[in-house]
Design a protein around this motif. Structure first.
Motif: not given
Length: 630
Positions: A170-175, A177-180, A194, A337
């Motif tokens: 999953t890819v978060a919009s921020d952070g 380490y945005p790719v879990a 991450n 990403r």
């Protein structure tokens, strides 16, 4: 290979000093990484080998297999790939163990007796001398071993993490380490890693590709081939020569001798496949493949003693429309990403020998860009150039392979010209050799306004090496062989007619690059780093080496490096009188600057006087590393 600048070295100089994240590198896969690479195929391993050179970047590469690949399916190594191996430091060693292709023989039905085959032509493999490196055949597993050695000897001491299967991401919009990424161990345990960026190099059935919503589009030729690596006794006279064999029975063979002197690979034509076959042809046995091979080879006989590997495949040409996780409307609005490379984004027949070669160029292209962004050298916008550059190249490859594989499957009597196959092979030699790649103008490729100053270095194409003489020790060398996969940009300054110590366009350029506030060297080199840490700047004089007084060479070309601030004497070259680089590469005698990317592609050509243009070119690519003015 240069060493000793850190102190005396008596062990293997290929083993670099451990540094950065390589110090106390954890054996276990960490929770957070900068780059996670999925798959230890050619694309993944070359990207990992490139990233391993960046001491501050945590890269891990995972593989579902429990150990290294033992037998690889790919074996053809084009000359462009060998040039790339030189950048990673193992070209000479892999050449020594590989089979070298020097020519190709073409066999067709005997005009007097179509049941028999006869040799009708021979074609030299590289008739134009497109590269000083040869076309090789070597087991894919050995290529991966060499990249693994590069990784292990790098400052980061990288090694693959075996026994991890990719489940999803999953890819978060921020952070930070945005790719879990969810992985599953061989024992069935799941864990999450991450990452800042992920590269899916996990093959034609790529789960990473599926996780970002990419699909493979294309067509299937409904033509099957059996392929086998074999040890055999035969009276076929060209068993140790690459051959295209077209028989009167309608079947064809592509014969590829393998390394070691005995092994060979045969792609054996199994004929048309019905759309209703649903993969049944893949159950063809090795005995049936051998029988078909003997039918095609008549009157010669193939007595197969051992088959270490065989497979059956149907030709398919498929391509994804993007090589990262950004949808078309998102390009330019956010950073990609997740990336895919190699068979994960393009598939084709094996007979043109392009799969491993193009995949490695995918990984090389992305590897240096990820390194530059994560090391703080370049803006994130650099990463958008990966899909833009490589997707077009994959499309060109598939178009070429459709023509080649169709010709290989066509009966001789159905060709418009009896020599059409061999004519196509000779006419298109530059493409399968890996040298038709040409990136268009972009943030990484300048415009062609000054192409005439170095016509032999086409913009966007790979930097074609040429012989020069190193001034300090009078050694003849290939200029391009000193381009290492270290993430640095190359600036080749071709001098005007003046010699060292004389006022000239070259001396003015060198002084500008060394001292001007607008100089890329000053703007992008981190404080405290060696002056050559971002740019490798070389000079090539028109005079013979014994006419170049190295004591009068501008100090830019004699930089101090390492903790002892030793002088680097390997940046000053002279034209080789026997093969003048200025003539070979059509370089203007008034001088020129040739800018080369970290992956060996020509990025810009400028006059020595165009300092403002040189500064402007790098302004979009690199980040200013100078401390803010107080």
């Amino acid at each position: 290979m240069q060493f000793h600048n850190q102190g005396y070295v008596s062990a293997d100089p290929r083993i670099q000093n451990v540094n950065g994240v390589g110090i106390d590198r954890p054996a276990e896969l960490p929770e957070n990484v900068d780059v996670l690479i999925v798959g230890t195929g050619p694309a993944g391993m070359i990207a990992a080998a490139q990233l391993s050179q960046f001491a501050g970047i945590t890269t891990r590469i995972v593989e579902r297999r429990p150990e290294r690949l033992a037998i690889g399916q790919a074996d053809g190594i084009q000359a462009r790939s060998v040039e790339t191996f030189q950048a990673f430091g193992f070209a000479e060693r892999i050449i020594a163990e590989a089979y070298r292709i020097t020519e190709m023989a073409f066999w067709k039905p005997d005009a007097q007796d179509a049941s028999r085959i006869v040799r009708t032509a021979r074609a030299v493999d590289d008739p134009t001398g497109i590269s000083e490196f040869p076309h090789l055949i070597v087991n894919q597993a050995r290529v991966l071993d060499y990249f693994a050695e590069v990784m292990k000897n790098a400052p980061t001491r990288m090694t693959p993490d075996y026994g991890f299967d990719f489940v999803g991401l999953t890819v978060a919009s921020d952070g930070d380490y945005p790719v879990a990424v969810t992985l599953r161990t061989s024992e069935g345990r799941e864990r999450i890693v991450n990452a800042r960026y992920v590269l899916g190099a996990d093959g034609a059935r790529s789960a990473v590709r599926q996780s970002i919503g990419c699909t493979m589009d294309g067509d299937q030729a409904f033509h099957a081939w059996g392929v086998m690596d074999a040890l055999a006794v035969t009276d076929f006279p060209d068993i140790r020569t690459k051959c295209a064999i077209q028989s009167g029975s309608g079947g064809n063979i592509l014969l590829i001798p393998r390394e070691g002197g005995y092994l060979f690979r045969m792609y054996v034509d199994l004929g048309e496949v019905s759309p209703e076959d649903h993969g049944a042809v893949r159950s063809t046995t090795v005995e049936q493949i051998i029988a078909k091979a003997n039918e095609i080879l008549h009157p010669y006989v193939l007595d197969v003693k051992n088959v270490p590997w065989h497979s059956v495949y149907e030709v398919a040409h498929r391509l994804t429309d993007r090589f990262d996780n950004l949808l078309p409307h998102e390009i330019g609005t956010r950073t990609p990403r997740v990336f895919i490379a190699g068979d994960a984004c393009h598939t084709h027949s094996a007979k043109a020998g392009q799969g491993m070669n193009v995949s490695m160029q995918d990984g090389f292209n992305l590897g240096w860009k990820l390194g530059a962004v994560l090391d703080g050298r370049s803006p994130e916008s650099l990463l958008g150039t990966y899909s833009a550059e490589r997707q077009v190249i994959a499309k060109n490859l598939i178009d070429f392979d459709k023509q080649w594989s169709t010709l290989m499957a066509t009966r001789p009597e159905d060709l418009a010209d009896p020599s059409e196959l061999e004519d196509f092979y000779v006419r298109t030699a530059e493409f399968p050799a890996g040298f038709m790649t040409q990136y268009p103008p972009s943030m990484l490729i300048g415009d062609a306004t000054h192409q005439h100053l170095a016509a032999g270095f086409p913009l966007g194409k790979r930097f074609k090496s040429a012989p020069v003489v190193r001034v300090a020790d009078a050694n003849p060398v290939q200029l391009g062989h000193h381009h290492r996969a270290d993430g640095r940009w190359r600036l080749y300054a071709y001098a005007d007619a003046a010699g060292p110590g004389e006022a000239s366009a070259l001396s003015d350029w060198a002084e500008w690059l060394r001292t001007s506030a607008d100089s890329p060297l000053l703007a992008y080199t981190p404080a405290g780093a060696d002056s050559d840490s971002i740019f490798d700047v070389k000079v090539i004089y028109q005079q013979a080496h014994d006419q170049v007084d190295i004591a009068r060479v501008p100090p830019l070309f004699l930089p101090r490096t390492g903790p002892f601030e030793l002088i680097d004497y390997e940046l000053v070259y002279a034209a080789d009188p026997a093969a003048d680089i200025f003539d070979l590469r059509e370089i203007d005698r008034g001088g020129a600057v040739v800018v080369v990317r970290p992956d060996q592609y020509v990025a810009h050509i400028l006059p020595l006087t165009a300092t403002a243009e040189l500064a402007a070119f790098f302004r979009a690519i690199l980040l200013d590393r100078r401390p803010p003015a107080s």
